[in-house]
Scaffold this motif. Structure first.
Motif, PDB file in Angstrom:
ATOM      1  N   LEU A  21      15.714  -5.412   0.587  1.00  0.00           N
ATOM      2  CA  LEU A  21      15.327  -5.948  -0.716  1.00  0.00           C
ATOM      3  C   LEU A  21      13.804  -6.025  -0.847  1.00  0.00           C
ATOM      4  CD1 LEU A  21      17.883  -8.769  -1.613  1.00  0.00           C
ATOM      5  CD2 LEU A  21      17.370  -6.705  -2.911  1.00  0.00           C
ATOM      6  N   VAL A  22      13.128  -6.337   0.239  1.00  0.00           N
ATOM      7  CA  VAL A  22      11.662  -6.353   0.213  1.00  0.00           C
ATOM      8  C   VAL A  22      11.143  -4.980  -0.191  1.00  0.00           C
ATOM      9  CG1 VAL A  22       9.579  -6.741   1.577  1.00  0.00           C
ATOM     10  CG2 VAL A  22      11.611  -8.134   2.000  1.00  0.00           C
ATOM     11  N   SER A  23      11.722  -3.934   0.418  1.00  0.00           N
ATOM     12  CA  SER A  23      11.292  -2.566   0.115  1.00  0.00           C
ATOM     13  C   SER A  23      11.615  -2.178  -1.310  1.00  0.00           C
ATOM     14  CB  SER A  23      11.992  -1.591   1.078  1.00  0.00           C
ATOM     15  OG  SER A  23      11.798  -1.958   2.409  1.00  0.00           O
ATOM     16  N   ILE A  24      12.827  -2.509  -1.761  1.00  0.00           N
ATOM     17  CA  ILE A  24      13.275  -2.097  -3.088  1.00  0.00           C
ATOM     18  C   ILE A  24      12.463  -2.799  -4.175  1.00  0.00           C
ATOM     19  CG2 ILE A  24      15.257  -2.079  -4.653  1.00  0.00           C
ATOM     20  CD1 ILE A  24      17.010  -2.054  -2.048  1.00  0.00           C
ATOM     21  N   VAL A  25      12.214  -4.090  -3.985  1.00  0.00           N
ATOM     22  CA  VAL A  25      11.428  -4.851  -4.962  1.00  0.00           C
ATOM     23  C   VAL A  25      10.039  -4.239  -5.106  1.00  0.00           C
ATOM     24  CG1 VAL A  25      10.262  -7.063  -5.321  1.00  0.00           C
ATOM     25  CG2 VAL A  25      12.696  -7.020  -4.746  1.00  0.00           C
ATOM     26  N   GLN A  28       9.016  -0.575 -17.227  1.00  0.00           N
ATOM     27  CA  GLN A  28       9.718   0.690 -17.382  1.00  0.00           C
ATOM     28  C   GLN A  28       9.734   1.388 -16.018  1.00  0.00           C
ATOM     29  OE1 GLN A  28      11.203   1.660 -20.196  1.00  0.00           O
ATOM     30  NE2 GLN A  28      10.476  -0.196 -21.260  1.00  0.00           N
ATOM     31  N   ILE A  29      10.857   2.028 -15.701  1.00  0.00           N
ATOM     32  CA  ILE A  29      11.001   2.719 -14.417  1.00  0.00           C
ATOM     33  C   ILE A  29      11.267   4.189 -14.704  1.00  0.00           C
ATOM     34  CG2 ILE A  29      12.371   2.906 -12.309  1.00  0.00           C
ATOM     35  CD1 ILE A  29      12.940  -0.017 -12.469  1.00  0.00           C
ATOM     36  N   ASN A  30      10.486   5.073 -14.082  1.00  0.00           N
ATOM     37  CA  ASN A  30      10.657   6.498 -14.341  1.00  0.00           C
ATOM     38  C   ASN A  30      11.963   7.016 -13.743  1.00  0.00           C
ATOM     39  OD1 ASN A  30      10.220   7.189 -11.536  1.00  0.00           O
ATOM     40  ND2 ASN A  30       8.013   6.956 -11.908  1.00  0.00           N
ATOM     41  N   SER A  39       0.806  -1.216   0.000  1.00  0.00           N
ATOM     42  CA  SER A  39       0.000   0.000   0.000  1.00  0.00           C
ATOM     43  C   SER A  39       0.838   1.264   0.000  1.00  0.00           C
ATOM     44  CB  SER A  39      -0.913   0.009   1.237  1.00  0.00           C
ATOM     45  OG  SER A  39      -0.129  -0.007   2.408  1.00  0.00           O
ATOM     46  N   ARG A  40       2.122   1.165   0.312  1.00  0.00           N
ATOM     47  CA  ARG A  40       2.976   2.362   0.378  1.00  0.00           C
ATOM     48  C   ARG A  40       4.389   2.014  -0.051  1.00  0.00           C
ATOM     49  NH1 ARG A  40       3.203   7.350   3.676  1.00  0.00           N
ATOM     50  NH2 ARG A  40       5.381   7.982   3.780  1.00  0.00           N
ATOM     51  N   ALA A  41       4.658   2.047  -1.352  1.00  0.00           N
ATOM     52  CA  ALA A  41       6.011   1.847  -1.851  1.00  0.00           C
ATOM     53  C   ALA A  41       6.643   3.221  -1.996  1.00  0.00           C
ATOM     54  CB  ALA A  41       5.977   1.105  -3.188  1.00  0.00           C
ATOM     55  N   LEU A  54       9.131  -1.122  -4.359  1.00  0.00           N
ATOM     56  CA  LEU A  54       9.246   0.218  -4.928  1.00  0.00           C
ATOM     57  C   LEU A  54       9.335   0.179  -6.452  1.00  0.00           C
ATOM     58  CD1 LEU A  54       9.849   3.311  -4.718  1.00  0.00           C
ATOM     59  CD2 LEU A  54      12.274   2.678  -4.523  1.00  0.00           C
ATOM     60  N   ALA A  55      10.132  -0.751  -6.974  1.00  0.00           N
ATOM     61  CA  ALA A  55      10.359  -0.818  -8.418  1.00  0.00           C
ATOM     62  C   ALA A  55       9.280  -1.607  -9.148  1.00  0.00           C
ATOM     63  CB  ALA A  55      11.725  -1.455  -8.676  1.00  0.00           C
ATOM     64  N   GLY A  56       8.400  -2.268  -8.421  1.00  0.00           N
ATOM     65  CA  GLY A  56       7.394  -3.106  -9.071  1.00  0.00           C
ATOM     66  C   GLY A  56       7.979  -4.386  -9.626  1.00  0.00           C
ATOM     67  N   ALA A  57       9.087  -4.834  -9.042  1.00  0.00           N
ATOM     68  CA  ALA A  57       9.745  -6.067  -9.499  1.00  0.00           C
ATOM     69  C   ALA A  57       9.140  -7.268  -8.792  1.00  0.00           C
ATOM     70  CB  ALA A  57      11.246  -5.984  -9.241  1.00  0.00           C
ATOM     71  N   GLN A  58       9.543  -8.458  -9.230  1.00  0.00           N
ATOM     72  CA  GLN A  58       9.060  -9.692  -8.607  1.00  0.00           C
ATOM     73  C   GLN A  58      10.125 -10.359  -7.737  1.00  0.00           C
ATOM     74  OE1 GLN A  58       8.004  -8.876 -11.962  1.00  0.00           O
ATOM     75  NE2 GLN A  58       6.341  -8.142 -10.647  1.00  0.00           N
ATOM     76  N   ALA A  59      11.373  -9.959  -7.911  1.00  0.00           N
ATOM     77  CA  ALA A  59      12.453 -10.559  -7.119  1.00  0.00           C
ATOM     78  C   ALA A  59      13.629  -9.591  -7.096  1.00  0.00           C
ATOM     79  CB  ALA A  59      12.875 -11.908  -7.696  1.00  0.00           C
ATOM     80  N   GLY A  60      14.546  -9.822  -6.164  1.00  0.00           N
ATOM     81  CA  GLY A  60      15.748  -9.001  -6.058  1.00  0.00           C
ATOM     82  C   GLY A  60      16.889  -9.799  -5.477  1.00  0.00           C
ATOM     83  N   ALA A  61      18.107  -9.339  -5.718  1.00  0.00           N
ATOM     84  CA  ALA A  61      19.292 -10.029  -5.206  1.00  0.00           C
ATOM     85  C   ALA A  61      20.416  -9.025  -5.030  1.00  0.00           C
ATOM     86  CB  ALA A  61      19.727 -11.141  -6.163  1.00  0.00           C
ATOM     87  N   VAL A  62      21.290  -9.292  -4.054  1.00  0.00           N
ATOM     88  CA  VAL A  62      22.493  -8.493  -3.829  1.00  0.00           C
ATOM     89  C   VAL A  62      23.700  -9.390  -4.038  1.00  0.00           C
ATOM     90  CG1 VAL A  62      23.818  -7.111  -2.189  1.00  0.00           C
ATOM     91  CG2 VAL A  62      21.328  -6.991  -2.186  1.00  0.00           C
TER      92      VAL A  62
END
Length: 405
Positions: free
Chosen positions: A44-48, A152-154, A15-17, A50-58
């Protein structure tokens, strides 16, 4: 601002990215010194989201700089994790991001599939974003975002993702410094242990070794009187080695009281009578001693050694640890009302009393060494009215407030 503990739950993020909240939360976590892996997983939970992604990794560069190692992830399938655990540094856009401070898209996700035969890349994952984790002029690793569609990411979100990369790069840099500090600390403690064992045992063992040939010759000559003398010498030396080794082991098992030097000394005083039959009083007129952690450890063990000598040799009824502070110096005085020393004298470095046992002699040498490390000096001698007096004097560096008075 949303509290940190609620900011990173998936339900809240749905509800709040909010990019600004993520950045401010990251800054807060950095200041709090949160565990690195937990920090990465959480953000990573927050970043994923925010970007509207489905997964993330460092991914972090390995020490040899040849590979990138997966250290945190969110949302990747288990079979992909195995394949992506370690990849080459020069792998596609991820390799470019590892060499330069960039944010770039992986144009051909099929190239990612070469690490395994799994159909994840090209089906579930259609786009991958690589963002550098820089610090200064160095890139320490990257983080990836995985998308199911041609997302696409603004520009505003890209700026936030770059800022997050910089903050995470700072985190990784600080973690590396901390690991190096811990490595140096461990090496220093090992060297200190070597020094302690050498100081406490080497001379006594050398003495025992010199006595053994004399004992052997006396036994061959059937000289019972000399044999008994040399046997007694060796037995006494072995006993001293045993006692000193136990003291060294106790020192390295014991760490400074987390509440500080004064609390540690009071802890000794509280149980001193029950262990030794000697009443111990702590008198402190110094209030805030302004010692570093390392200085407190050294002072504590000097006082501990002085009290051990009182317990073993003084036959005292009372002992006192007095602490006094002036703008120029900090003074610790340990006194007892016991038998004192057979040959009283005082030295600004350290006084060895001929009436003390050899084990005390070595203890005083270790105390002297600790005092020198602190930039201070140690005095040992007779106390007026009988007993022994140990005085440790440390120079004080005035604080800005004190120097301006």
């Amino acid at each position: 601002m949303i509290p940190a503990q609620t900011l990173f739950t998936p339900a809240t993020l749905a509800s709040r990215a909010d990019g600004s909240s993520i950045v401010s939360g990251l800054v807060t976590e950095l200041a709090a010194g949160t565990d690195l892996e937990l920090l990465l997983e959480r953000f990573l939970v927050s970043i994923v989201a925010l970007a509207g992604a489905q997964a993330g990794a460092v991914r972090l560069l390995t020490d040899d700089g040849q590979h990138m190692r997966l250290v945190a992830q969110q949302g990747l399938p288990a079979h992909v994790l195995i394949a992506e655990r370690l990849v080459e540094r020069d792998c596609g856009m991820c390799g470019i991001a590892a060499d330069n401070d960039v944010l770039g898209w992986v144009e051909d996700v099929q190239s990612c599939a070469r690490h395994s035969n799994d159909p994840y890349f090209g089906q579930q994952c259609r786009r991958v974003l690589a963002i550098s984790l820089p610090h200064g002029n160095q890139v320490l690793g990257i983080y990836n975002l995985f998308f199911e569609a041609d997302a696409q990411i603004n520009s505003q979100t890209q700026t936030i993702l770059r800022l997050i990369g910089q903050l995470l790069g700072l985190t990784l840099h600080n973690a590396r410094i901390e690991r190096e500090r811990l490595r140096v600390t461990v090496m220093k403690e090992r060297q200190e242990m070597v020094n302690e064992v050498h100081d406490a045992l080497a001379q006594t063992l050398a003495y025992a070794r010199m006595r053994l040939p004399l004992l052997h010759d006396a036994m061959l000559a059937h000289d019972d009187q000399r044999s008994l003398k040399y046997f007694t010498d060796v037995k006494s030396a072995v006993g001293e080695v045993h006692d000193n080794l136990r003291e060294v082991m106790t020192y390295f098992r014991t760490r400074m009281d987390p509440l500080g030097l004064l609390h540690a000394l009071q802890g000794i005083a509280d149980g001193f009578f029950s262990r030794t039959g000697i009443t111990l009083e702590i008198r402190n007129s110094g209030q805030n001693l302004n010692l570093t952690d390392e200085q407190e450890v050294q002072v504590f063990h000097i006082i501990q050694e002085a009290l051990a000598n009182i317990a073993k040799h003084s036959m005292a009824r009372r002992a006192v640890v007095a602490i006094d502070k002036t703008p120029q110096r900090l003074e610790f005085v340990i006194e007892d009302d016991g038998l004192g020393m057979a040959a009283p004298s005082v030295s600004t470095i350290v006084t060895m009393a001929t009436g003390l046992a050899a084990s005390t002699h070595f203890g005083l040498e270790i105390m002297q060494s600790r005092a020198q490390r602190l930039g201070g000096h140690l005095e040992v001698g007779m106390k007026d009215g009988g007993g022994t007096r140990v005085r440790l004097v440390l120079p004080m560096t005035p604080t800005p407030t004190e120097s301006s008075v």
